[in-house]
Design a protein around this motif. Structure first.
Motif, PDB file in Angstrom:
ATOM      1  N   PHE A 110       0.874  -1.217  -0.047  1.00  0.00           N
ATOM      2  CA  PHE A 110      -0.085  -0.035   0.093  1.00  0.00           C
ATOM      3  C   PHE A 110       0.668   1.263  -0.097  1.00  0.00           C
ATOM      4  CE2 PHE A 110      -1.820   3.094   3.147  1.00  0.00           C
ATOM      5  CZ  PHE A 110      -2.610   3.811   2.174  1.00  0.00           C
ATOM      6  N   LEU A 111       0.492   2.240  -0.921  1.00  0.00           N
ATOM      7  CA  LEU A 111       1.367   3.292  -1.196  1.00  0.00           C
ATOM      8  C   LEU A 111       0.468   4.349  -0.303  1.00  0.00           C
ATOM      9  CD1 LEU A 111       3.680   5.262  -2.035  1.00  0.00           C
ATOM     10  CD2 LEU A 111       2.228   5.710  -4.086  1.00  0.00           C
ATOM     11  N   ASN A 112       1.096   4.859   0.784  1.00  0.00           N
ATOM     12  CA  ASN A 112       0.329   6.162   1.615  1.00  0.00           C
ATOM     13  C   ASN A 112       1.158   7.509   1.425  1.00  0.00           C
ATOM     14  OD1 ASN A 112      -1.427   6.815   3.537  1.00  0.00           O
ATOM     15  ND2 ASN A 112      -0.213   6.592   5.297  1.00  0.00           N
ATOM     16  N   PHE A 117      -5.327  10.623   6.438  1.00  0.00           N
ATOM     17  CA  PHE A 117      -6.295   9.916   7.536  1.00  0.00           C
ATOM     18  C   PHE A 117      -5.461   8.641   8.054  1.00  0.00           C
ATOM     19  CE2 PHE A 117     -10.597   7.779   7.877  1.00  0.00           C
ATOM     20  CZ  PHE A 117     -10.716   8.072   9.056  1.00  0.00           C
ATOM     21  N   SER A 118      -5.235   8.620   9.117  1.00  0.00           N
ATOM     22  CA  SER A 118      -4.274   7.514   9.950  1.00  0.00           C
ATOM     23  C   SER A 118      -5.158   5.988   9.768  1.00  0.00           C
ATOM     24  CB  SER A 118      -4.198   7.866  11.403  1.00  0.00           C
ATOM     25  OG  SER A 118      -5.575   7.808  12.064  1.00  0.00           O
ATOM     26  N   VAL A 119      -6.387   6.012   9.308  1.00  0.00           N
ATOM     27  CA  VAL A 119      -7.148   4.833   9.233  1.00  0.00           C
ATOM     28  C   VAL A 119      -6.573   4.020   7.922  1.00  0.00           C
ATOM     29  CG1 VAL A 119      -9.407   3.763   8.709  1.00  0.00           C
ATOM     30  CG2 VAL A 119      -9.240   5.153  10.581  1.00  0.00           C
ATOM     31  N   TYR A 120      -6.046   4.670   7.168  1.00  0.00           N
ATOM     32  CA  TYR A 120      -5.368   4.074   5.964  1.00  0.00           C
ATOM     33  C   TYR A 120      -4.326   3.156   6.378  1.00  0.00           C
ATOM     34  CZ  TYR A 120      -7.864   7.966   3.477  1.00  0.00           C
ATOM     35  OH  TYR A 120      -8.471   8.997   2.830  1.00  0.00           O
ATOM     36  N   GLU A 121      -3.403   3.656   7.023  1.00  0.00           N
ATOM     37  CA  GLU A 121      -2.296   2.946   7.348  1.00  0.00           C
ATOM     38  C   GLU A 121      -2.716   1.963   8.487  1.00  0.00           C
ATOM     39  OE1 GLU A 121       2.327   3.424   9.173  1.00  0.00           O
ATOM     40  OE2 GLU A 121       0.976   5.175   9.261  1.00  0.00           O
ATOM     41  N   ASN A 122      -3.490   2.052   9.243  1.00  0.00           N
ATOM     42  CA  ASN A 122      -3.898   1.077  10.395  1.00  0.00           C
ATOM     43  C   ASN A 122      -4.664   0.027   9.674  1.00  0.00           C
ATOM     44  OD1 ASN A 122      -2.974   2.543  12.543  1.00  0.00           O
ATOM     45  ND2 ASN A 122      -5.170   3.132  13.365  1.00  0.00           N
ATOM     46  N   ASN A 123      -5.389   0.174   8.557  1.00  0.00           N
ATOM     47  CA  ASN A 123      -6.067  -0.992   8.042  1.00  0.00           C
ATOM     48  C   ASN A 123      -5.038  -1.854   7.129  1.00  0.00           C
ATOM     49  OD1 ASN A 123      -8.567  -0.180   8.578  1.00  0.00           O
ATOM     50  ND2 ASN A 123      -9.019   0.810   6.882  1.00  0.00           N
ATOM     51  N   ALA A 124      -3.951  -1.189   6.679  1.00  0.00           N
ATOM     52  CA  ALA A 124      -2.894  -1.957   6.028  1.00  0.00           C
ATOM     53  C   ALA A 124      -2.263  -2.904   6.931  1.00  0.00           C
ATOM     54  CB  ALA A 124      -1.964  -1.030   5.286  1.00  0.00           C
ATOM     55  N   SER A 130       2.173  -4.491   3.646  1.00  0.00           N
ATOM     56  CA  SER A 130       3.422  -3.636   3.464  1.00  0.00           C
ATOM     57  C   SER A 130       3.082  -2.152   3.315  1.00  0.00           C
ATOM     58  CB  SER A 130       4.571  -4.135   2.840  1.00  0.00           C
ATOM     59  OG  SER A 130       4.823  -5.229   3.200  1.00  0.00           O
ATOM     60  N   VAL A 131       3.666  -1.200   3.931  1.00  0.00           N
ATOM     61  CA  VAL A 131       3.290   0.152   3.735  1.00  0.00           C
ATOM     62  C   VAL A 131       4.491   0.910   3.257  1.00  0.00           C
ATOM     63  CG1 VAL A 131       2.513   2.592   4.776  1.00  0.00           C
ATOM     64  CG2 VAL A 131       1.449   0.330   5.722  1.00  0.00           C
ATOM     65  N   VAL A 132       4.390   1.594   2.128  1.00  0.00           N
ATOM     66  CA  VAL A 132       5.410   2.435   1.558  1.00  0.00           C
ATOM     67  C   VAL A 132       4.829   3.953   1.504  1.00  0.00           C
ATOM     68  CG1 VAL A 132       6.764   0.838   0.142  1.00  0.00           C
ATOM     69  CG2 VAL A 132       4.887   2.261  -0.889  1.00  0.00           C
ATOM     70  N   ASP A 155       5.211  -2.417  -8.190  1.00  0.00           N
ATOM     71  CA  ASP A 155       5.076  -3.182  -7.048  1.00  0.00           C
ATOM     72  C   ASP A 155       3.952  -2.824  -6.038  1.00  0.00           C
ATOM     73  OD1 ASP A 155       6.325  -1.131  -6.060  1.00  0.00           O
ATOM     74  OD2 ASP A 155       7.416  -2.181  -4.605  1.00  0.00           O
ATOM     75  N   VAL A 156       3.494  -1.636  -6.080  1.00  0.00           N
ATOM     76  CA  VAL A 156       2.155  -1.172  -5.341  1.00  0.00           C
ATOM     77  C   VAL A 156       0.877  -1.767  -5.942  1.00  0.00           C
ATOM     78  CG1 VAL A 156       0.814   0.977  -4.757  1.00  0.00           C
ATOM     79  CG2 VAL A 156       3.423   1.023  -4.911  1.00  0.00           C
ATOM     80  N   ASP A 157       0.077  -2.274  -4.919  1.00  0.00           N
ATOM     81  CA  ASP A 157      -0.958  -2.848  -5.094  1.00  0.00           C
ATOM     82  C   ASP A 157      -2.189  -1.941  -5.038  1.00  0.00           C
ATOM     83  OD1 ASP A 157      -0.276  -5.967  -5.733  1.00  0.00           O
ATOM     84  OD2 ASP A 157       0.599  -5.491  -3.551  1.00  0.00           O
ATOM     85  N   PHE A 158      -2.115  -0.953  -4.109  1.00  0.00           N
ATOM     86  CA  PHE A 158      -3.301  -0.018  -3.963  1.00  0.00           C
ATOM     87  C   PHE A 158      -2.682   1.204  -3.166  1.00  0.00           C
ATOM     88  CE2 PHE A 158      -3.762  -2.018  -0.099  1.00  0.00           C
ATOM     89  CZ  PHE A 158      -4.400  -1.077   0.979  1.00  0.00           C
ATOM     90  N   THR A 159      -3.458   2.170  -3.531  1.00  0.00           N
ATOM     91  CA  THR A 159      -3.081   3.683  -2.921  1.00  0.00           C
ATOM     92  C   THR A 159      -4.312   4.390  -2.991  1.00  0.00           C
ATOM     93  OG1 THR A 159      -1.652   5.493  -3.118  1.00  0.00           O
ATOM     94  CG2 THR A 159      -2.753   4.878  -5.099  1.00  0.00           C
TER      95      THR A 159
END
Length: 364
Positions: A110-112, A117-124, A130-132, A155-159
């Motif tokens: 996941f590209l952040n 919004f912090s929920v994006y990273e928490n969900n990942a 993996s978070v980049v 290599d990113v699956d979603f953003t």
């Protein structure tokens, strides 16, 4: 809780929860609640009467329509789409988590673009994704070239592109979103939770990009934060994958009829939205006149500001009955507070209280 002698203890939870910090909206009752980006006005009384009439017709002993098809049809027609290009969720939060479930997971990326919004990273993290990161610039604008370059590596699956962004308030251009969509085949979720206040949408891009999904909510402009309804716009093929991970019956029957009634009468909210935009500009101008306070331009229903001693200012505001959001200890947002646009009276109360706090500091 007192444990009986010899009682068993529970085994440890999943290891990936060990360092995860729960999302905390810091909900604290106050006289002036301008911390959660809610619409300061409740649903109009005349519309509430229609809502109660519709609720009385709901059979509470029956499960709700699992896909909220009546509401899907209303939203699809308004956006020039087919029913299968709309998906309803229990607030935008459920749909964000479903995104991580469907496009994330072990071995996925996941590209952040923090701060966002912090929920994006928490969900990942909850889904083992993996978070980049491609951090925003000092002025909180997206580093567009860096984002496109990182996506181009393949290599990113979603953003998730947030427009306007929470908590910084800035919106991105349609041309940037198009570049992001063309940089790779990653799923691109454009979070338009606040788009009614910016009057900007990337809806036209749905015609040509299957990897685009748009997230919207009833919680902000439509005064339904307490009801919990959000929706996605996207291709039928992509949304069919969401259906595999979403909870059955996640949107209850009451929420469906409330949201449907409001959406059918959404024109009644136009004046309130325009007033919020006008008040936002007035607040921004006033904040810009205060010594020691840097306010950032916003296209949403809130304003981010930076000041010395922000955490102390937050406590002083709360002590005087005004609750804003404290981001002063958040990475990338050090020294920042976020204030939602309230009623004119609430905004005056906030502005005067903040000015008094700033004046008392100068007098020390």
């Amino acid at each position: 809780m007192r444990r009986c002698a010899g009682a068993r203890s529970v085994r440890e939870p999943a290891a990936h929860l060990r360092d995860l910090v729960p999302y905390d909206p810091k909900y604290i009752p106050a006289e002036v609640m301008v911390s959660a980006n809610e619409n300061p006005d409740d649903v109009p009384e005349s519309l509430r009467t229609d809502i109660m009439r519709a609720i009385r017709r709901v059979a509470l002993n029956r499960y709700p329509d699992p896909l909220a098809n009546g509401l899907r049809d209303l939203i699809a027609e308004a956006n020039g789409l087919d029913r299968d290009q709309v998906l309803i969720g229990n607030g935008g939060d459920e749909l964000l988590f479903d995104t991580a479930l469907a496009w994330g997971g072990p071995g996925r990326v996941f590209l952040n673009m923090p701060p966002t919004f912090s929920v994006y990273e928490n969900n990942a993290l909850l889904t083992g994704t993996s978070v980049v990161e491609v951090p925003r610039r000092a002025n909180f604008r997206v580093d567009e070239e860096a984002v496109v370059a990182r996506l181009s590596r393949g290599d990113v699956d979603f953003t998730i592109v947030t427009s306007p962004n929470n908590p910084t308030g800035d919106a991105v251009s349609e041309s940037f979103v198009r570049r992001v969509l063309e940089a790779s085949d990653a799923l691109v979720v454009v979070d338009e939770a606040y788009f009614e206040f910016s009057r900007k949408t990337v809806r036209p891009l749905l015609e040509n990009y299957e990897n685009l999904v748009i997230l919207r909510t009833f919680s902000k402009a439509f005064s339904l934060a307490g009801v919990r309804v959000g929706y996605l716009l996207g291709s039928e093929r992509v949304l069919s994958e969401y259906k595999k991970v979403r909870q059955p019956y996640s949107v209850d029957a009451i929420s469906q009829v409330v949201a449907s009634t409001v959406y059918e009468n959404r024109s009644k909210f136009v004046f309130g939205i325009e007033r919020i935009v006008s008040e936002r500009e007035r607040m921004f101008e006033r904040l810009g006149q205060m010594d020691g306070i840097e306010a950032f331009p916003s296209e949403s229903n809130f304003i981010l500001l930076r000041m010395e001693g922000a955490s102390d200012a937050w406590r002083e505001l709360l002590a005087r009955g005004v609750l804003v959001r404290d981001f002063s200890r958040t990475r990338y947002l050090e020294g920042c507070l976020r204030v939602s646009v309230g009623t004119p009276q609430e905004n005056d109360r906030f502005l005067q209280t903040l000015a008094d706090i700033a004046a008392s500091r100068r007098a020390r």
